[in-house]
Motif scaffolding. Structure first.
Motif, PDB file in Angstrom:
ATOM      1  N   HIS A 162       0.832  -1.210   0.000  1.00 45.72           N
ATOM      2  CA  HIS A 162       0.000   0.000   0.000  1.00 45.72           C
ATOM      3  C   HIS A 162       0.864   1.258   0.000  1.00 45.72           C
ATOM      4  O   HIS A 162       0.514   2.252  -0.653  1.00 45.72           O
ATOM      5  CB  HIS A 162      -0.973  -0.017   1.174  1.00 45.72           C
ATOM      6  N   LEU A 213       2.028   1.671  -3.504  1.00 39.71           N
ATOM      7  CA  LEU A 213       0.926   2.169  -4.322  1.00 39.71           C
ATOM      8  C   LEU A 213       0.741   3.672  -4.120  1.00 39.71           C
ATOM      9  O   LEU A 213       0.558   4.420  -5.093  1.00 39.71           O
ATOM     10  CB  LEU A 213      -0.356   1.410  -3.975  1.00 39.71           C
ATOM     11  N   ASN A 214       0.829   4.129  -2.875  1.00 41.68           N
ATOM     12  CA  ASN A 214       0.710   5.569  -2.607  1.00 41.68           C
ATOM     13  C   ASN A 214       1.841   6.343  -3.281  1.00 41.68           C
ATOM     14  O   ASN A 214       1.604   7.409  -3.867  1.00 41.68           O
ATOM     15  CB  ASN A 214       0.721   5.835  -1.097  1.00 41.68           C
ATOM     16  N   ASN A 247       1.204   6.458  -7.041  1.00 40.51           N
ATOM     17  CA  ASN A 247       0.137   7.421  -7.355  1.00 40.51           C
ATOM     18  C   ASN A 247       0.652   8.850  -7.265  1.00 40.51           C
ATOM     19  O   ASN A 247       0.292   9.698  -8.087  1.00 40.51           O
ATOM     20  CB  ASN A 247      -1.066   7.206  -6.440  1.00 40.51           C
ATOM     21  N   SER A 248       1.516   9.131  -6.286  1.00 39.56           N
ATOM     22  CA  SER A 248       2.124  10.462  -6.186  1.00 39.56           C
ATOM     23  C   SER A 248       3.005  10.744  -7.399  1.00 39.56           C
ATOM     24  O   SER A 248       2.962  11.833  -7.968  1.00 39.56           O
ATOM     25  CB  SER A 248       2.955  10.580  -4.908  1.00 39.56           C
ATOM     26  N   ASN A 250       2.736   9.487 -10.333  1.00 35.86           N
ATOM     27  CA  ASN A 250       1.836   9.680 -11.474  1.00 35.86           C
ATOM     28  C   ASN A 250       1.305  11.111 -11.495  1.00 35.86           C
ATOM     29  O   ASN A 250       1.287  11.763 -12.551  1.00 35.86           O
ATOM     30  CB  ASN A 250       0.701   8.662 -11.401  1.00 35.86           C
ATOM     31  N   THR A 251       0.902  11.609 -10.340  1.00 36.55           N
ATOM     32  CA  THR A 251       0.383  12.978 -10.250  1.00 36.55           C
ATOM     33  C   THR A 251       1.448  13.991 -10.648  1.00 36.55           C
ATOM     34  O   THR A 251       1.184  14.912 -11.441  1.00 36.55           O
ATOM     35  CB  THR A 251      -0.106  13.265  -8.817  1.00 36.55           C
ATOM     36  N   THR A 257       2.035   3.780 -14.680  1.00 39.13           N
ATOM     37  CA  THR A 257       0.691   3.215 -14.790  1.00 39.13           C
ATOM     38  C   THR A 257       0.732   1.695 -14.760  1.00 39.13           C
ATOM     39  O   THR A 257      -0.069   1.049 -14.074  1.00 39.13           O
ATOM     40  CB  THR A 257       0.007   3.716 -16.082  1.00 39.13           C
ATOM     41  N   ILE A 284       1.484   0.571 -11.211  1.00 35.18           N
ATOM     42  CA  ILE A 284       0.281   0.670 -10.371  1.00 35.18           C
ATOM     43  C   ILE A 284      -0.593  -0.568 -10.578  1.00 35.18           C
ATOM     44  O   ILE A 284      -1.074  -1.167  -9.614  1.00 35.18           O
ATOM     45  CB  ILE A 284      -0.490   1.977 -10.663  1.00 35.18           C
ATOM     46  N   ARG A 285      -0.773  -0.971 -11.837  1.00 35.35           N
ATOM     47  CA  ARG A 285      -1.565  -2.182 -12.124  1.00 35.35           C
ATOM     48  C   ARG A 285      -0.941  -3.412 -11.474  1.00 35.35           C
ATOM     49  O   ARG A 285      -1.634  -4.247 -10.885  1.00 35.35           O
ATOM     50  CB  ARG A 285      -1.676  -2.402 -13.626  1.00 35.35           C
ATOM     51  N   HIS A 343      -1.490  -3.431  -7.724  1.00 38.60           N
ATOM     52  CA  HIS A 343      -2.884  -3.833  -7.454  1.00 38.60           C
ATOM     53  C   HIS A 343      -3.030  -5.352  -7.564  1.00 38.60           C
ATOM     54  O   HIS A 343      -3.641  -5.987  -6.697  1.00 38.60           O
ATOM     55  CB  HIS A 343      -3.854  -3.163  -8.440  1.00 38.60           C
TER      56      HIS A 343
END
Length: 85
Positions: A38, A41-42, A45-46, A48-49, A70, A73-74, A77
């Motif tokens: 997790h 993943l965070n 995502n950061s 990616n932003t 991307t 991230i997949r 998950h």
């Protein structure tokens, strides 16, 4: 010091009931929690932003990095789901 019985409270009772009712032991809860996955993943995502906010003129490297993030991230998950089985 006088020790007296303290009720768990409604939230504690609900949580205890869920855990007992679901039959979850510590190893199952640990597999579900997966704090490192997790956290990864965070971070992804950061990333990616920040990549999306970055200026577009990077000779194609920004776009490639967005694709890789991307995909990562997949994969994370899917790894989390696999760890829950």
């Amino acid at each position: 010091m006088n020790r007296t019985f303290r009720p768990l409270g409604l939230a504690g009772l609900v949580l205890a009931g869920i855990l007992v009712g679901a039959g979850l032991d510590r190893s199952a809860m640990a597999a579900y929690a997966q704090p490192n996955m997790h956290a990864a993943l965070n971070s992804l995502n950061s990333a990616n932003t920040y990549l999306q906010r970055s200026s577009t003129d990077k000779a194609g490297h920004r776009v490639a990095a967005l694709r890789y993030v991307t995909q990562a991230i997949r994969e994370v998950h899917m790894g989390i789901l696999a760890g829950m089985r």
